[in-house]
Design an enzyme around this catalytic site. Structure first.
Site, PDB file in Angstrom:
ATOM      1  N   LYS A   1       1.432   7.911   0.224  1.00  0.00           N
ATOM      2  CA  LYS A   1       2.026   7.902   1.704  1.00  0.00           C
ATOM      3  C   LYS A   1       3.435   8.559   1.797  1.00  0.00           C
ATOM      4  O   LYS A   1       4.147   8.589   0.915  1.00  0.00           O
ATOM      5  CB  LYS A   1       2.159   6.735   2.269  1.00  0.00           C
ATOM      6  CG  LYS A   1       0.798   6.072   2.492  1.00  0.00           C
ATOM      7  CD  LYS A   1       1.106   4.479   2.971  1.00  0.00           C
ATOM      8  CE  LYS A   1      -0.451   3.827   3.395  1.00  0.00           C
ATOM      9  NZ  LYS A   1      -1.176   4.431   4.366  1.00  0.00           N
TER      10      LYS A   1
ATOM     11  N   ASP B   1       0.279  -4.961   4.667  1.00  0.00           N
ATOM     12  CA  ASP B   1      -1.245  -4.472   4.379  1.00  0.00           C
ATOM     13  C   ASP B   1      -1.986  -5.703   3.903  1.00  0.00           C
ATOM     14  O   ASP B   1      -3.105  -5.368   3.631  1.00  0.00           O
ATOM     15  CB  ASP B   1      -1.144  -3.237   3.679  1.00  0.00           C
ATOM     16  CG  ASP B   1      -2.249  -2.434   3.768  1.00  0.00           C
ATOM     17  OD1 ASP B   1      -2.756  -2.617   5.111  1.00  0.00           O
ATOM     18  OD2 ASP B   1      -2.698  -1.660   2.893  1.00  0.00           O
TER      19      ASP B   1
ATOM     20  N   ASP C   1       1.033  -1.164   0.101  1.00  0.00           N
ATOM     21  CA  ASP C   1      -0.080   0.107  -0.042  1.00  0.00           C
ATOM     22  C   ASP C   1       0.949   1.116  -0.069  1.00  0.00           C
ATOM     23  O   ASP C   1       1.439   1.649   1.116  1.00  0.00           O
ATOM     24  CB  ASP C   1      -1.098   0.046   1.240  1.00  0.00           C
ATOM     25  CG  ASP C   1      -1.846   1.181   1.348  1.00  0.00           C
ATOM     26  OD1 ASP C   1      -1.829   1.828   0.146  1.00  0.00           O
ATOM     27  OD2 ASP C   1      -2.418   1.247   2.439  1.00  0.00           O
TER      28      ASP C   1
ATOM     29  N   ASP D   1      -5.608   6.341  -0.928  1.00  0.00           N
ATOM     30  CA  ASP D   1      -5.145   5.623   0.378  1.00  0.00           C
ATOM     31  C   ASP D   1      -6.090   4.771   1.229  1.00  0.00           C
ATOM     32  O   ASP D   1      -5.634   4.106   2.018  1.00  0.00           O
ATOM     33  CB  ASP D   1      -4.107   6.590   1.024  1.00  0.00           C
ATOM     34  CG  ASP D   1      -3.084   5.958   2.067  1.00  0.00           C
ATOM     35  OD1 ASP D   1      -3.087   4.714   1.857  1.00  0.00           O
ATOM     36  OD2 ASP D   1      -2.356   6.689   3.133  1.00  0.00           O
TER      37      ASP D   1
ATOM     38  N   ARG E   1     -11.059  -0.500   2.057  1.00  0.00           N
ATOM     39  CA  ARG E   1     -12.505  -0.653   2.051  1.00  0.00           C
ATOM     40  C   ARG E   1     -13.044  -0.722   0.687  1.00  0.00           C
ATOM     41  O   ARG E   1     -13.969  -1.352   0.495  1.00  0.00           O
ATOM     42  CB  ARG E   1     -13.167   0.642   2.540  1.00  0.00           C
ATOM     43  CG  ARG E   1     -13.011   1.654   2.046  1.00  0.00           C
ATOM     44  CD  ARG E   1     -13.160   3.174   2.986  1.00  0.00           C
ATOM     45  NE  ARG E   1     -11.772   3.347   4.083  1.00  0.00           N
ATOM     46  CZ  ARG E   1     -11.774   4.327   4.959  1.00  0.00           C
ATOM     47  NH1 ARG E   1     -12.652   4.955   4.978  1.00  0.00           N
ATOM     48  NH2 ARG E   1     -10.629   4.239   5.618  1.00  0.00           N
TER      49      ARG E   1
HETATM   50  N1  BES Z   1      -3.195   0.263   5.307  1.00  0.00           N
HETATM   51  C1  BES Z   1      -3.456   1.460   5.924  1.00  0.00           C
HETATM   52  C2  BES Z   1      -3.999   1.500   7.521  1.00  0.00           C
HETATM   53  C3  BES Z   1      -2.756   1.367   7.992  1.00  0.00           C
HETATM   54  C4  BES Z   1      -1.825   2.319   8.284  1.00  0.00           C
HETATM   55  C5  BES Z   1      -2.282  -0.106   8.425  1.00  0.00           C
HETATM   56  C6  BES Z   1      -0.765   2.089   9.301  1.00  0.00           C
HETATM   57  C7  BES Z   1      -1.307  -0.351   9.288  1.00  0.00           C
HETATM   58  C8  BES Z   1      -0.519   0.718   9.680  1.00  0.00           C
HETATM   59  C9  BES Z   1      -4.700   2.191   5.255  1.00  0.00           C
HETATM   60  O1  BES Z   1      -4.968   1.431   3.811  1.00  0.00           O
HETATM   61  C10 BES Z   1      -5.082   3.495   5.053  1.00  0.00           C
HETATM   62  O2  BES Z   1      -3.937   4.163   4.547  1.00  0.00           O
HETATM   63  N2  BES Z   1      -5.673   4.134   5.631  1.00  0.00           N
HETATM   64  C11 BES Z   1      -6.041   5.491   5.913  1.00  0.00           C
HETATM   65  C12 BES Z   1      -7.121   5.785   5.567  1.00  0.00           C
HETATM   66  C13 BES Z   1      -7.328   7.491   5.471  1.00  0.00           C
HETATM   67  C14 BES Z   1      -6.830   7.837   4.246  1.00  0.00           C
HETATM   68  C15 BES Z   1      -8.603   7.746   5.670  1.00  0.00           C
HETATM   69  C16 BES Z   1      -5.269   5.880   7.255  1.00  0.00           C
HETATM   70  O3  BES Z   1      -5.328   5.097   8.299  1.00  0.00           O
HETATM   71  O4  BES Z   1      -4.456   6.935   7.358  1.00  0.00           O
HETATM   72 ZN    ZN Z   2      -3.891  -0.329   3.225  1.00  0.00          ZN
HETATM   73 MN    MN Z   3      -4.146   2.983   2.399  1.00  0.00          MN
END
Ligand code: BES
Ligand code: ZN
Ligand code: MN
Length: 493
Positions: free
Chosen positions: A270, A281, A263, A340, A344
């Protein structure tokens, strides 16, 4: 690690571990030869050892003209620690000896006077095997950090110890399977190679079904496929079916895992620092695959389907853009505000597909879905969301019993409103506040009437920065034991 059971302590070079229960029995010195009791008492005092689970007092005693290394190892009290105390003892021994230079360990459980010595012996073995699991790409390992411990013999478990261990071993194997998938970097594990690894489950009687991109496109899985647009690695939907109930028909339970093999965030990229973590991920999918491994290996009397949505989220000229609108398989439209928030998007199509294909009455999904989950719960509990209180209670109980703990968070209409979009049925992100809850609300919009559903946000649990009692730093295998226990307690017998 080779595990075996014996009636008597063997001769020859080995470290001897004597298990000692907590609660004042440590004075019995765990079956130490009376001639060496004084050294034992001194070692116990020096280590401030009270038989606490995982505690160790180390001493050397003369034996057969050699100095035998002896580790008095605590199991806590059965009333307080249960079989978990035996596992902690095994785990502590593995941690202490894995790279110690010692090759053979004999663990004597007889001085414990355990009510069920076979259980004690087998759970000590489980703890040692789980804590001893390693994955290592280094070709030049300094001699002092090389794994040396290769064999464990457990004495005093009685004639049933081997059988109890045989019943537990599938769990250790399933957790190892998950940890390997999670640990492998994204150039090794990508959607196609993840599927390939899971083909091994066929040997256990699991039926495998794989959807490629044309098949998913034909079904209208544009939310999942949209995430994959920027990647050279084609997406896959993997279904693993275990029919162990003896009756034909739809699976009672579906497990659904987020399998984002890397990811980057996509176009909503990111920051560079720590991005390497996003190789794990796919931890939700890894847990589902490991759980299927356990259920099949122990021939669980249940029909279950495990589904993994497998994609890589990359930025590219072909990648999906913020603002794009996609139509999911369910027909619901999504405005992709942030590329990101991809998990979902993958899960929603996997959830629709499993409901249309298999009509499960219960669904549990697992996903490293939000960083906000780690902010809320740290690394002690996975987040639990459910549309059914009884299901939530079953999962919470399985969490406590298995050690893979869960903490329930709320769902509700006021949270749901936060992902309404002016131009589509929903947007894929809400405001920053309550980010784990709005992510769960998004998934809930894909659950059909009458289906019991729980979502486990395991972002904080899949990977450990520090070693724990039953894992080294790195992949924990979280979720495998939880799901195995959840199935055993609620779907079998
Ligand atoms: N895979 C990430 C969530 C994550 C972050 C898992 C750190 C483990 C460690 C997910 O896909 C993501 O990027 N989520 C974002 C959502 C946001 C853009 C609403 C997040 O949590 O920042
Ligand atoms: Zn993710
Ligand atoms: Mn993500």
């Amino acid at each position: 690690m080779q595990v075996s059971f014996a009636d008597a302590r063997p001769q020859g070079a080995h470290v001897l571990a004597l298990l000692v229960a907590g609660g004042g029995t440590a004075e019995r010195l765990g079956g130490l030869d009376p001639a060496h009791a004084a050294i034992g008492r001194r070692a116990i005092a020096a280590a401030r050892f009270e038989g606490e689970a995982g505690g160790i007092a180390e001493l050397f005693v003369p034996e057969d003209g050699e100095a035998r290394r002896v580790l008095l190892t605590g199991t806590g009290t059965f009333a307080k620690d249960g079989t978990g105390g035996f596992e902690k003892a095994g785990g502590a021994l593995a941690a202490r000896l894995l790279t110690s230079g010692e090759t053979d360990l004999v663990i004597d459980v007889s001085a414990l006077d355990a009510a069920d010595p076979a259980q004690a012996a087998a759970h000590v073995a489980l703890g040692a095997v789980l804590r001893g699991w390693r994955y290592d790409y280094r070709t030049k390992v300094p001699p002092k950090s090389k794994v040396s411990l290769t064999g464990i013999i457990i004495v005093g478990g009685g004639p049933r110890a081997q059988a109890v261990w045989d019943a537990l071993k599938p769990l250790a194997d399933g957790i190892a399977f998950t940890r390997t998938l999670v640990t492998e970097p994204a150039n090794i594990i990508y959607p196609e190679s993840f599927v390939e690894r899971c083909l091994a489950l066929r040997d256990l009687g699991v039926e495998i079904e794989v959807l490629d991109e044309p098949a998913m496109a034909a079904l209208g899985m544009n939310a999942l496929l949209g995430v994959s647009l920027g990647s050279e690695r084609p997406a896959r939907l993997l279904a693993m079916r275990w029919n162990g109930s003896g009756a034909a028909g739809d699976p009672a339970l579906a497990l659904v895992g987020k399998g984002v093999t890397f990811d980057t965030g996509g176009i909503s990229i990111k920051p560079a620092a720590g991005m390497e973590d996003m190789k794990w991920d796919m931890g939700g999918a890894g847990a589902v695959a490991g759980a299927m491994h356990v259920l099949a290996a122990r021939k669980a009397k249940v029909n279950v389907v495990g589904v993994c949505g497998l994609v890589e989220n990359m930025p590219d000229g072909k990648a999906q853009r913020p603002g794009d609108v996609v139509t999911s398989m369910s027909g619901q439209t999504i405005e992709v505000i942030n590329t990101d928030a991809e998990g979902r998007l993958v899960l929603c199509d996997a959830l629709t597909w499993v409901q249309r294909t298999y009509r499960p009455a219960t669904i549990v999904d697992l996903a490293t879905l939000t960083g906000a989950m780690i902010v809320a719960l740290g690394h002690e509990h996975g987040g639990l969301f459910a549309n059914d209180d009884a299901l939530a209670d079953q999962l919470r109980a399985a969490g406590l019993a298995s050690g893979d703990k869960l903490w329930r968070l709320p769902l509700g209409e006021p949270y749901d409103k936060l992902i309404d979009s002016p131009i589509a049925d929903m947007k894929n992100v809400g405001p920053r506040d309550g980010g784990s809850i709005t992510a769960a609300q998004f998934l809930k919009r894909y659950i059909e009437e009458g289906v019991r559903w729980a979502h486990l946000d395991i972002a904080g649990m899949v990977w450990a920065a520090k070693p724990g009692t039953l894992h080294d730093k790195g992949a924990t295998g979280y979720g495998v034991r939880l799901l195995d226990r959840f199935v055993a307690d609620n779907f079998e017998g």
